[in-house]
Design a protein around this motif. Structure first.
Motif, short mmCIF file in Angstrom:
data_model
loop_
_atom_site.label_atom_id
_atom_site.label_comp_id
_atom_site.label_asym_id
_atom_site.label_seq_id
_atom_site.Cartn_x
_atom_site.Cartn_y
_atom_site.Cartn_z
N ARG A 187 -10.92 -0.40 -2.69
CA ARG A 187 -9.79 -0.42 -1.78
C ARG A 187 -9.68 -1.84 -1.21
O ARG A 187 -10.63 -2.33 -0.58
CB ARG A 187 -9.97 0.57 -0.62
CG ARG A 187 -10.10 2.03 -1.04
CD ARG A 187 -8.78 2.59 -1.54
NE ARG A 187 -8.91 4.02 -1.84
CZ ARG A 187 -9.31 4.51 -3.00
NH1 ARG A 187 -9.67 3.68 -3.98
NH2 ARG A 187 -9.41 5.81 -3.20
N LYS B 133 -9.20 2.52 6.40
CA LYS B 133 -9.39 2.89 4.99
C LYS B 133 -10.68 3.72 4.83
O LYS B 133 -10.73 4.68 4.05
CB LYS B 133 -9.43 1.64 4.11
CG LYS B 133 -8.07 0.95 3.98
CD LYS B 133 -8.16 -0.30 3.11
CE LYS B 133 -6.81 -0.99 2.99
NZ LYS B 133 -5.84 -0.20 2.20
N ASP C 182 0.83 -1.21 0.00
CA ASP C 182 0.00 0.00 0.00
C ASP C 182 0.87 1.26 0.00
O ASP C 182 0.63 2.20 -0.75
CB ASP C 182 -0.91 0.01 1.23
CG ASP C 182 -2.30 -0.54 0.94
OD1 ASP C 182 -2.71 -0.50 -0.23
OD2 ASP C 182 -2.95 -1.01 1.88
#
Length: 431
Positions: free
Chosen positions: A423, A292, A219
């Protein structure tokens, strides 16, 4: 053979069903913490493929007899095998339970300790059998929830801790019906088998947590972790098993075994920094989807609605023990987020755990019911029903068009092409 099974764990229920299925005379006495009436109504037993039907078949044919915890074991004929399958929390009862059943056992009976207890416990239980001709063996519980019947009746291996040839012969005879394709027994000393069981889950957890660390690094670097996973798995020294990043693992056996291994390490004076890190990484990962979501909405979460697909700690079970969803719910509710949660099997267990909550709505029918009016969707448990949703409908239902994939089951670019923001764990829709 005449068998007594003691315990209310999945291992006890499966052993009682399978052994009676192949003709053994089985008496099963559940633990006092959960009698047969409670087990018969439990979601986890009823959702386990073939198990409930096999138990009822044994009862119908008279090969299985289920007692209430307070009922005495029939002593008309001595029992050849005592199969003990208790939870780690019930370890304190084990000695007394063995001692109480001992008068009903034959003079050469074998105790099969199918519980995950500290190293050396099988030897201690042997002392409670009351006859030097009786033996105790350790048989590692290698069952997986969701496929326990298959794992017992078509085993890939039996990990047997045994220091006595006669006891090994008796165990082999007991399980002969499940050992015809090839010899699946791996015999070793009792203490080695007890430690092996704990070490196996410790290694699997380490692989998962390491892969989750790599996903976090991916990430940060803008790398798709799926390429990294495939590159690692193609190395024959590593392989693909347990190499999938996600939003944390749970489950009653897996989590308890790790804590038991940590206890064994501490008791031996060899504290494990590695195991501490594995456990810490896993707990941290359970918050990944929340972080997130927080980042996407810049911390403005109060009053929003989030749909969650999946509460069970893994597909195929109704249990939520140590499941990531519990951590997510606490974090979301603390921010005033309303949760619309769908799970095909674990809603009852979730209700038992968290009760009625003003910020929780539950669904077990069409997964699309949970996404109506939601700002975002979190995929937490990869039930097959979630793999191929109606993407057009999903995009129209999600006000924020945000999909948080906690198990990396979707193709990021395809999801993006459907008009959704994707995501995942170490994955995104960006090239």
């Amino acid at each position: 053979m005449r068998v007594v099974v003691i315990g209310s764990e999945l291992a006890a229920a499966t052993a009682a069903a399978a052994l009676s299925w192949v003709g053994h005379d089985v008496v099963w006495r559940p633990h006092t913490s959960s009698d047969w009436n409670a087990l018969a109504a439990s979601a986890w037993l009823n959702s386990e493929p073939e198990l409930r039907a096999s138990l009822e078949e044994g009862l119908r044919h008279g090969k299985l007899h289920i007692l209430q915890p307070e009922e005495a074991i029939p002593n008309t004929e001595p029992r050849d095998v005592l199969w003990l399958a208790l939870s780690p929390e019930q370890r304190g009862d084990a000695g007394d339970l063995v001692g109480a059943v001992a008068p009903c056992l034959s003079e050469s009976a074998v105790l099969i300790n199918n519980s995950t207890f500290p190293v050396g416990e099988t030897e201690a239980l042997e002392d409670r059998l009351g006859d030097a001709r009786r033996s105790a063996v350790a048989l590692a519980d290698l069952l997986e929830e969701g496929r326990a019947w298959e794992a017992f009746t078509r085993p890939s291996r039996w990990l047997l801790g045994c220091d006595d040839d006669r006891a090994e012969h008796q165990v082999r005879e007991l399980l002969r019906a499940f050992n015809r394709r090839r010899d699946v027994f791996q015999r070793m000393p009792r203490r080695a088998a007890e430690l092996s069981k704990l070490a196996i889950n410790g290694m699997l957890a380490t692989r998962i947590s390491y892969m989750n660390e790599i996903a976090g690094l991916s990430d940060s670097l803008g790398v798709d972790v799926e390429y990294v996973r495939q590159g690692m798995g193609a190395d024959t020294r590593i392989g693909y098993e347990y190499l999938y990043p996600g939003c944390g693992f749970g489950g009653p056996s897996f989590s308890r075994d790790l804590m038991r291994l940590a206890d064994v390490q501490s008791a031996s004076g060899r504290h494990s920094l590695l195991l501490d890190q594995v456990l810490d990484i896993n707990e941290h990962k359970k918050e990944t989807l929340f972080r997130k979501l927080w980042a996407h909405y810049h911390g403005c979460l109060e009053g929003r609605t989030v749909a969650i697909w999946g509460a069970a700690f893994k597909p195929g079970t109704a249990r939520i023990d140590h499941a990531p969803v519990l951590t997510l719910l606490r974090a979301l509710w603390a921010q005033g987020v309303h949760v619309r949660l769908h799970d095909p099997a674990a809603i009852a267990a979730l209700r038992d755990k968290v009760g009625e909550h003003p910020l929780l709505s539950c669904f077990d029918g069409d997964p699309g019911e949970a996404t109506e009016g939601a700002d975002a969707l979190m995929l937490v448990t990869e039930w097959k029903a979630y793999w191929n949703p109606d993407w057009q409908q999903l995009a129209s239902q999600l006000a924020g068009r945000l999909l948080l994939d906690g198990r990396n089951i979707y193709d990021p670019r395809y999801v993006a092409s459907m008009g959704l923001h994707y995501r995942g764990i170490g994955r995104s829709a960006d090239p």
